[in-house]
Design an enzyme around this catalytic site. Structure first.
Site, mmCIF file in Angstrom:
data_model
loop_
_atom_site.group_PDB
_atom_site.id
_atom_site.type_symbol
_atom_site.label_atom_id
_atom_site.label_comp_id
_atom_site.label_asym_id
_atom_site.label_seq_id
_atom_site.Cartn_x
_atom_site.Cartn_y
_atom_site.Cartn_z
ATOM 1 N N ASP A 81 0.805 -1.215 0.000
ATOM 2 C CA ASP A 81 0.000 0.000 0.000
ATOM 3 C C ASP A 81 0.842 1.271 0.000
ATOM 4 O OD1 ASP A 81 0.811 -0.363 2.638
ATOM 5 O OD2 ASP A 81 -1.208 -0.428 3.461
ATOM 6 N N ASP A 492 3.268 1.197 13.117
ATOM 7 C CA ASP A 492 2.486 -0.044 13.153
ATOM 8 C C ASP A 492 3.125 -1.181 13.934
ATOM 9 O OD1 ASP A 492 0.496 1.151 11.679
ATOM 10 O OD2 ASP A 492 1.185 0.351 9.767
#
Length: 779
Positions: A81, A492
């Site tokens: 992404d 993350d």
């Protein structure tokens, strides 16, 4: 540790949104071996040859798409992404990055919305690129085309944006090559832009005006940022290869649309006209449409949401292409599901074998289903023997990427490592029924004995197959003079202590376990003392180590903290200054058991420590530099003028020299550059040869030099790149080149204090890059 937080929706450039419109294009690369230029002149920069590698983490981000070539064994691609595209290398069982040549001004093209491999000419591959469809990304999308498997690319700009990191990015593939006439490609667009076609192998694109439905689904129409409110559009294109011959266009084409009532369309005249397929199910979004031409079935995986995070219900359907019959073949009754379906694949060697994922089953684990009779009957990767105990059809070995255990010890029915989450990419190798790859929110898993699934009592083995695919967003880096060579602050997955940058570390930071680390620091004269701060759902958001990051313990935090912000450790490790989100700057003696609000410095200031004097700390916000000489209790604003009042700013104090500070940052069209102070921030002098700079870091001095080597991500002599100076900024050389740019590199940089020439570069999606002078590595 739970999987990636659902709230972490947009993996965006930290502290940079709203500034991207000002990005300027980089210029040409100077000839290697050219003489250095005076830092006060606007000459084209010289360059020196460097070798570049990744600091190994292996994975770390969402892989929404995996595509196998249908005519050449062993040829596969993965899209990420925000971290570019990769090609599988069969000989080494590793992935090769393909978009490192994307430069600063085109940073959005590191987000890959779709990828397509040409089955007629396997040397050709296409990538639809663009990260955001809202104004976070100032540029439009593009389709990149390559005739050498992604080694080099040519670009066709599009008149609209693409969203490799937008909601719905796991649906697809949006980009498809006609399997009979490979000069024809289709691209499903978001944002209401409809369906597009190229008839010259991707060089030019035109909208298919006969396509009737541009989609209407948005995750949250009320989102004023434009992120969740964008129409997810036309989400996949699938050819029925049985309706064409070599050289002629495929006659029958299917397209999926993000519209719960009108989701599937069909053309039977090679795309000239389109109609809604009659009898189709409604109430769901078609994440995937995969066609088994031999048996004449189009399989569709549906969810009530666009993903990749959300989805509470779903169905799987089979459409008979000859008779037009629709059949619900869902692996589980709708009433029993709490997830949507997305990952979908068929076994090309064994027609009738189909697999699908419950991609949004976050707890207790994702689910994978398999049928060997075209969906009439299903088995699952795991089931309950007696709740909460599970019986798995698989074994998992994550020894090659041990941090995938997350250091967790969950109670049943959760297990560690998890089978996955956000499992929207799932592909059986078209030449090998035993090989399957699937993407998760953190890695690529694979198996090479998949058919054991079907054996009585058999279990197939799953392991990470992600080597070479590095997809972390890097917020901060630190290279202490002793102990571990590198500490990282990552989005993350928190970050790592690397004792060997060529090896995957055993575990991310724990105690506390921060979803994203925003800042870290070590005590300059006592590198065993390390501090890190970051984002978490609840306190504590700060951790300390007294053994060089080998072990950690949680600190306490002042009231009002909502996020990590920045943190600084005193030179001797005796105290800390913290500027967290949601609260003002605070100082603490010892390890943060009691915090006191600092005076004289505004909330949100960036803080750093002097690397010699343990009582001196620095801060910066909105053009003003602040200094504390009492351990952060009080700060005073300095009269230093000419510093950037707009845009992000990073600054560092040089080790070994009190009051020696370098400051980089600003905004295009306003004050922007690199400044140096030798009097503790009382005055700053601008480096006239640096037009723009976003980071500054220090490394071991060059042989014979008395001043540490400087490194920066900057624009010098009209060229954007990574630069090095061995003479305190008087002259600069570029150390990267046009093939090694990695999009946006404005978060952090540091040299290695023990190895001259080594530099660590933070990227937004391609992990941590490190470079050495080519001569040093060749010895």
């Amino acid at each position: 540790m739970p999987p990636l937080p659902r709230a972490r929706r947009a993996r965006a450039l930290p502290a940079l949104l709203g500034l991207l419109v000002g990005f300027l294009a980089g210029g040409p690369v100077a000839p290697a071996g050219a003489d250095t230029f005076d830092g006060t002149a606007a000459a084209a920069p010289a360059s020196v040859p460097y070798d570049w590698k990744n600091v190994r983490v292996d994975g770390g981000g969402f892989v929404p798409g995996i595509v196998f070539n249908r005519t050449e064994p062993g040829l596969a691609y993965a899209r990420t992404d925000i971290g570019g595209a990769y090609r599988w290398q069969e000989a080494t069982e590793s992935w090769k990055p393909l978009l490192d040549s994307v430069g600063w001004d085109d940073w959005g093209h590191t987000g890959v919305a779709s990828i397509a491999s040409d089955s007629v000419d396997p040397d050709k591959v296409y990538a639809a690129v663009g990260t955001y469809t809202n104004d976070w990304d100032p540029g439009n999308g593009a389709v990149l085309r390559s005739g050498d498997r992604g080694e080099t690319w040519r670009k066709a700009d599009l008149p609209f944006k693409l969203g490799g990191n937008m909601p719905g990015r796991g649906m697809g593939e949006r980009l498809a090559v006609d399997p009979h006439d490979n000069s024809v490609l289709y691209l499903g667009a978001p944002s209401g832009k409809g369906l597009w076609r190229s008839t010259d192998s991707g060089a030019t694109w035109q909208q298919v005006t006969s396509f009737p439905n541009p989609g209407n689904y948005a995750e949250n129409p009320a989102d004023t940022s434009g992120y969740a409110s964008d129409n997810q559009g036309v989400v996949w294109v699938t050819f029925d290869e049985s309706t064409g011959t070599g050289g002629g266009r495929t006659r029958t084409i299917y397209a999926g649309v993000a519209d719960k009532e009108n989701a599937v369309y069909k053309s039977t005249d090679a795309g000239a006209s389109w109609e809604r397929v009659g009898g189709q199910p409604t109430g769901y979004l078609p994440h995937k449409g995969v066609l088994d031409a031999e048996n004449g079935y189009l399989y569709l995986a549906y969810s009530d949401k666009g993903g990749p995070y959300d989805g509470g219900k779903g169905q799987v359907w089979r459409y008979a292409t000859k008779s037009g019959e629709w059949k619900n073949i869902s692996p589980a009754a709708e009433a029993d599901t709490f997830y949507g379906y997305s990952g979908l694949t068929v076994d090309r060697q064994r027609p009738g074998t189909v697999m699908v994922t419950g991609y949004s089953s976050w707890w207790p684990d994702t689910q994978i289903f398999r049928s060997t009779d075209s969906g009439s009957n299903w088995t699952s990767a795991w089931s309950y023997s007696s709740y909460p105990n599970r019986e798995n059809r698989y074994t998992m070995d994550v020894s090659s990427v041990p941090w995938l255990s997350w250091g967790a010890n969950p109670a049943p029915p959760e297990q560690t490592p998890k089978l996955g989450w956000m499992t929207e990419a799932l592909e059986i190798d078209p030449f090998d029924s035993d090989r399957m790859l699937y993407g998760t929110g953190a890695t690529v898993y694979g198996t090479e004995n998949l058919t054991q699934w079907d054996a009585s009592g058999g279990k197939f083995g799953i392991r990470p197959m992600v080597k070479g695919l590095e997809e972390t967003a890097v917020n901060d880096l630190a290279a202490p003079p002793s102990g571990a060579p590198l500490f990282s602050a990552l989005g993350d997955i928190g970050g790592f202590r690397h004792t060997d940058v060529s090896k995957v570390p055993p575990l991310m930071y724990t105690q506390p376990n921060l979803s994203t680390t925003t800042s870290l620091d070590y005590a300059a004269s006592n590198p065993n003392t390390v501090v890190r701060v970051g984002n978490a759902d609840a306190a504590p958001r700060i951790g300390f180590s007294t053994d060089n990051g080998a072990h950690w313990f949680a600190g306490q935090e002042p009231s009002g903290v909502t996020g990590g912000g920045t943190v600084a450790a005193a030179a001797d490790g005796s105290r800390f200054v913290w500027s967290p989100d949601g609260a003002g700057v605070h100082t603490a003696a010892g390890f943060g058991s009691s915090w006191t609000a600092s005076k004289g410095i505004p909330q949100g200031a960036v803080v750093e420590a002097d690397r010699v004097d343990p009582k001196t700390f620095y801060g910066f916000k909105s053009g003003t530099f602040y200094v504390s000489s009492d351990g952060g209790a009080t700060f005073s604003a300095k009269a230093s003028a000419g510093l950037p009042a707009e845009g992000p700013v990073k600054f560092q104090a040089l080790p070994g020299r009190k009051g020696d500070i370098w400051l980089a940052g600003g905004k295009s069209g306003a004050t922007y550059g690199l400044w140096h102070s030798t009097d503790g921030g009382a005055t700053f002098k601008k480096n006239k040869g640096v037009q723009e700079a976003d980071t500054i870091g220090f490394g071991k001095a060059a042989p014979g030099a008395s001043y540490q080597t400087l490194y920066t991500s900057a624009k010098i002599g009209g060229v954007r790149g990574i630069f090095r100076s061995t003479d305190a900024g008087a002259t600069w050389v570029r150390v990267n080149d046009s093939r090694h740019q990695w999009g946006w590199t404005g978060a952090a940089i540091t040299g290695d204090p023990k190895v001259f020439g080594r530099v660590y570069v933070a990227t937004n999606g391609r992990g941590i890059i490190y470079g050495d002078t080519a001569a040093r590595r060749s010895r």
